[in-house]
Design a protein around this motif. Structure first.
Motif, PDB file in Angstrom:
ATOM      1  N   GLY A   1      -9.517  -9.105   8.605  1.00 45.05           N
ATOM      2  CA  GLY A   1      -9.802  -9.285  10.079  1.00 45.05           C
ATOM      3  C   GLY A   1      -9.109  -8.254  10.927  1.00 45.05           C
ATOM      4  N   LYS A   2      -8.804  -7.319  10.141  1.00 33.80           N
ATOM      5  CA  LYS A   2      -7.896  -6.026  10.726  1.00 33.80           C
ATOM      6  C   LYS A   2      -8.536  -4.968  10.319  1.00 33.80           C
ATOM      7  CE  LYS A   2      -3.909  -8.675  12.725  1.00 33.80           C
ATOM      8  NZ  LYS A   2      -4.356  -8.451  14.087  1.00 33.80           N
ATOM      9  N   PHE A   3      -8.143  -3.791  10.996  1.00 31.56           N
ATOM     10  CA  PHE A   3      -8.551  -2.432  10.325  1.00 31.56           C
ATOM     11  C   PHE A   3      -7.195  -2.093   9.418  1.00 31.56           C
ATOM     12  CE2 PHE A   3     -11.658  -1.846  13.559  1.00 31.56           C
ATOM     13  CZ  PHE A   3     -12.616  -0.835  12.915  1.00 31.56           C
ATOM     14  N   ASN A   4      -7.593  -1.462   8.347  1.00 28.98           N
ATOM     15  CA  ASN A   4      -6.775  -0.923   7.107  1.00 28.98           C
ATOM     16  C   ASN A   4      -7.287   0.536   6.973  1.00 28.98           C
ATOM     17  OD1 ASN A   4      -5.402  -3.814   6.240  1.00 28.98           O
ATOM     18  ND2 ASN A   4      -7.461  -3.983   6.895  1.00 28.98           N
ATOM     19  N   THR A   5      -6.210   1.152   6.572  1.00 29.05           N
ATOM     20  CA  THR A   5      -6.347   2.569   6.028  1.00 29.05           C
ATOM     21  C   THR A   5      -6.181   2.522   4.354  1.00 29.05           C
ATOM     22  OG1 THR A   5      -5.743   3.619   8.103  1.00 29.05           O
ATOM     23  CG2 THR A   5      -5.890   4.893   6.004  1.00 29.05           C
ATOM     24  N   LEU A   6      -7.384   2.387   3.658  1.00 32.87           N
ATOM     25  CA  LEU A   6      -7.428   2.204   2.140  1.00 32.87           C
ATOM     26  C   LEU A   6      -7.920   3.463   1.414  1.00 32.87           C
ATOM     27  CD1 LEU A   6      -8.858  -1.502   2.279  1.00 32.87           C
ATOM     28  CD2 LEU A   6      -6.444  -0.857   2.511  1.00 32.87           C
ATOM     29  N   GLU A   7      -7.257   3.373   0.231  1.00 32.27           N
ATOM     30  CA  GLU A   7      -7.698   4.870  -0.751  1.00 32.27           C
ATOM     31  C   GLU A   7      -8.879   4.314  -1.463  1.00 32.27           C
ATOM     32  OE1 GLU A   7      -5.155   7.417  -4.071  1.00 32.27           O
ATOM     33  OE2 GLU A   7      -4.485   5.259  -3.487  1.00 32.27           O
ATOM     34  N   VAL A   8      -9.530   5.231  -1.630  1.00 34.09           N
ATOM     35  CA  VAL A   8     -10.794   5.191  -2.415  1.00 34.09           C
ATOM     36  C   VAL A   8     -10.448   5.394  -4.124  1.00 34.09           C
ATOM     37  CG1 VAL A   8     -13.135   6.297  -3.095  1.00 34.09           C
ATOM     38  CG2 VAL A   8     -12.428   6.362  -0.669  1.00 34.09           C
TER      39      VAL A   8
ATOM     40  N   LEU B   1     -12.756   0.381  -2.486  1.00 32.72           N
ATOM     41  CA  LEU B   1     -11.069   0.807  -2.049  1.00 32.72           C
ATOM     42  C   LEU B   1     -10.095  -0.018  -2.550  1.00 32.72           C
ATOM     43  CD1 LEU B   1     -12.328   0.985   1.938  1.00 32.72           C
ATOM     44  CD2 LEU B   1     -12.324   2.732   0.033  1.00 32.72           C
ATOM     45  N   ASP B   2      -8.716   0.302  -2.605  1.00 31.88           N
ATOM     46  CA  ASP B   2      -7.838  -0.134  -3.069  1.00 31.88           C
ATOM     47  C   ASP B   2      -7.304  -1.183  -1.955  1.00 31.88           C
ATOM     48  OD1 ASP B   2      -5.393  -1.553  -3.979  1.00 31.88           O
ATOM     49  OD2 ASP B   2      -4.523   0.570  -4.112  1.00 31.88           O
ATOM     50  N   GLY B   3      -7.650  -2.480  -2.050  1.00 32.73           N
ATOM     51  CA  GLY B   3      -7.130  -3.486  -0.866  1.00 32.73           C
ATOM     52  C   GLY B   3      -5.918  -4.063  -1.339  1.00 32.73           C
ATOM     53  N   GLU B   4      -5.129  -3.420  -2.203  1.00 26.58           N
ATOM     54  CA  GLU B   4      -3.888  -3.722  -2.464  1.00 26.58           C
ATOM     55  C   GLU B   4      -3.668  -5.194  -2.687  1.00 26.58           C
ATOM     56  OE1 GLU B   4      -2.245  -2.813   1.257  1.00 26.58           O
ATOM     57  OE2 GLU B   4      -2.140  -0.500   0.722  1.00 26.58           O
ATOM     58  N   ASN B   5      -3.193  -6.263  -2.170  1.00 22.86           N
ATOM     59  CA  ASN B   5      -3.149  -7.546  -2.376  1.00 22.86           C
ATOM     60  C   ASN B   5      -4.375  -8.339  -2.383  1.00 22.86           C
ATOM     61  OD1 ASN B   5      -2.759  -6.699   0.452  1.00 22.86           O
ATOM     62  ND2 ASN B   5      -3.093  -9.113   0.857  1.00 22.86           N
TER      63      ASN B   5
ATOM     64  N   TRP C   1      -8.629   8.596   2.085  1.00 17.61           N
ATOM     65  CA  TRP C   1      -8.111   7.428   2.558  1.00 17.61           C
ATOM     66  C   TRP C   1      -9.115   7.147   3.661  1.00 17.61           C
ATOM     67  CZ3 TRP C   1      -3.724   4.489   1.347  1.00 17.61           C
ATOM     68  CH2 TRP C   1      -2.940   4.808   0.342  1.00 17.61           C
ATOM     69  N   ILE C   2      -9.596   6.009   3.873  1.00 16.43           N
ATOM     70  CA  ILE C   2     -10.763   5.713   4.865  1.00 16.43           C
ATOM     71  C   ILE C   2     -10.276   4.452   5.693  1.00 16.43           C
ATOM     72  CG2 ILE C   2     -13.083   4.911   5.270  1.00 16.43           C
ATOM     73  CD1 ILE C   2     -13.784   6.138   2.499  1.00 16.43           C
ATOM     74  N   ASN C   3     -10.515   4.544   7.085  1.00 11.80           N
ATOM     75  CA  ASN C   3      -9.980   3.292   7.822  1.00 11.80           C
ATOM     76  C   ASN C   3     -11.029   2.378   8.034  1.00 11.80           C
ATOM     77  OD1 ASN C   3      -8.148   2.130   9.688  1.00 11.80           O
ATOM     78  ND2 ASN C   3      -9.151   2.982  11.414  1.00 11.80           N
ATOM     79  N   VAL C   4     -11.048   1.266   7.740  1.00 14.32           N
ATOM     80  CA  VAL C   4     -12.014   0.293   7.504  1.00 14.32           C
ATOM     81  C   VAL C   4     -11.614  -0.961   8.182  1.00 14.32           C
ATOM     82  CG1 VAL C   4     -13.100   1.371   5.459  1.00 14.32           C
ATOM     83  CG2 VAL C   4     -11.621  -0.328   5.026  1.00 14.32           C
TER      84      VAL C   4
END
Length: 278
Positions: A5-12, A22-26, A46-49
């Motif tokens: 529900g928020k924007f996150n900067t994640l790694e491809v 993308l690495d959604g971590e948790n 890294w992409i802001n999604v």
């Protein structure tokens, strides 16, 4: 931690024919569909999604910007109603569900309602609620009279307008402090008029007292400078004419003009003010 529900900067982390993961971590890996992947994207970029659940309740990423994020309020239109509740347009392919239990009154197609977005504890879906008092505070220990605040109008009541204050609190603009019609979803600046004994907030749409007169006086002088020393407003101008220029009441305008006359900074006619040059 990545948040739904928020924007996150994640790694491809990997690339497929139908998009990138993308690495959604948790949240584990999350797909960003191919049509939204920036050109020349490579592993390690890294992409802001924005993260939400698609129509099959799978986590999905998008570079599209929704009209509102989790933890925020917005005025949204009702697109459909079925046995589960109302579905509102929030700018993404999957509409936002407002269950019947989260509606203050039955929602109908074509209506617009101010809703708060939250994550449903059981489904982990982004959900909307019109019962704002379940999420926003009605009492504040952090505000003082005169504080400048950001407002969103919720709806009109018999005593005035309910408003959201600084995205966190609920308050009221009483009818006596309303200088123009307000619309649900409208955003504007206001001022804390009073912190009541129960710590609830009354809001004004303009500064109060001497501070208000000083502010309007400064704006009158600035407007005179912009207009060659002449302003076509005065004691006989209508409240609407005065509000259109200064967004204040005629009473406050007249007090400010009176102060400037005493300081001999202006001369005044029925519908005209002239700056006195030093």
């Amino acid at each position: 931690m990545a948040q739904i529900g928020k924007f996150n900067t994640l790694e491809v982390v990997s690339i497929a024919d139908f998009g990138v993961y993308l690495d959604g971590e948790n949240l584990d890996t999350i797909l960003l569909p191919k049509r939204q992947v920036p050109a020349d994207t490579e592993i390690g970029d890294w992409i802001n999604v924005f993260i939400y659940l698609d129509s099959e309740d799978r986590l999905i990423a998008t570079t599209d910007k929704p009209l509102v994020e989790v933890g925020q309020c917005a005025l949204l239109s009702v697109k459909d109603v079925n046995k589960f509740g109302a579905f509102l347009d929030w700018g993404l392919p999957k509409d936002l569900l407002v269950p019947y239990g989260e509606q203050r009154k039955p929602m109908e197609v074509g209506q617009r309602h101010v809703v708060y977005l939250y994550i449903d504890e059981y489904t982990q879906r982004i959900t909307g609620s019109a019962k704002l008092s379940n999420f926003l505070r009605e009492e504040s220990h952090n505000h003082q009279t005169g504080d400048r605040v950001d407002l969103m109008v919720i709806n009109r009541t018999d005593i005035g307008y309910k408003v959201i204050i600084d995205e966190l609190y609920l308050g009221v603009v009483h009818n006596m402090d309303v200088l123009q019609p307000l619309k649900p979803g409208q955003r504007l600046t206001g001022y804390v008029k009073q912190v009541r004994d129960d710590n609830k907030l009354d809001i004004a749409l303009q500064l109060q007292g001497q501070e208000a007169r000083d502010d309007i006086s400064a704006r009158i002088l600035a407007e005179l400078e912009r207009n060659g020393g002449v302003l076509n407003l005065g004691d006989k101008s209508s409240p609407e004419e005065i509000y259109a220029v200064f967004q204040t009441s005629k009473g406050n305008f007249k007090k400010a003009v009176g102060g400037l006359l005493k300081q001999q900074k202006i001369t005044a006619e029925a519908k005209r003010i002239v700056q006195v040059k030093a």
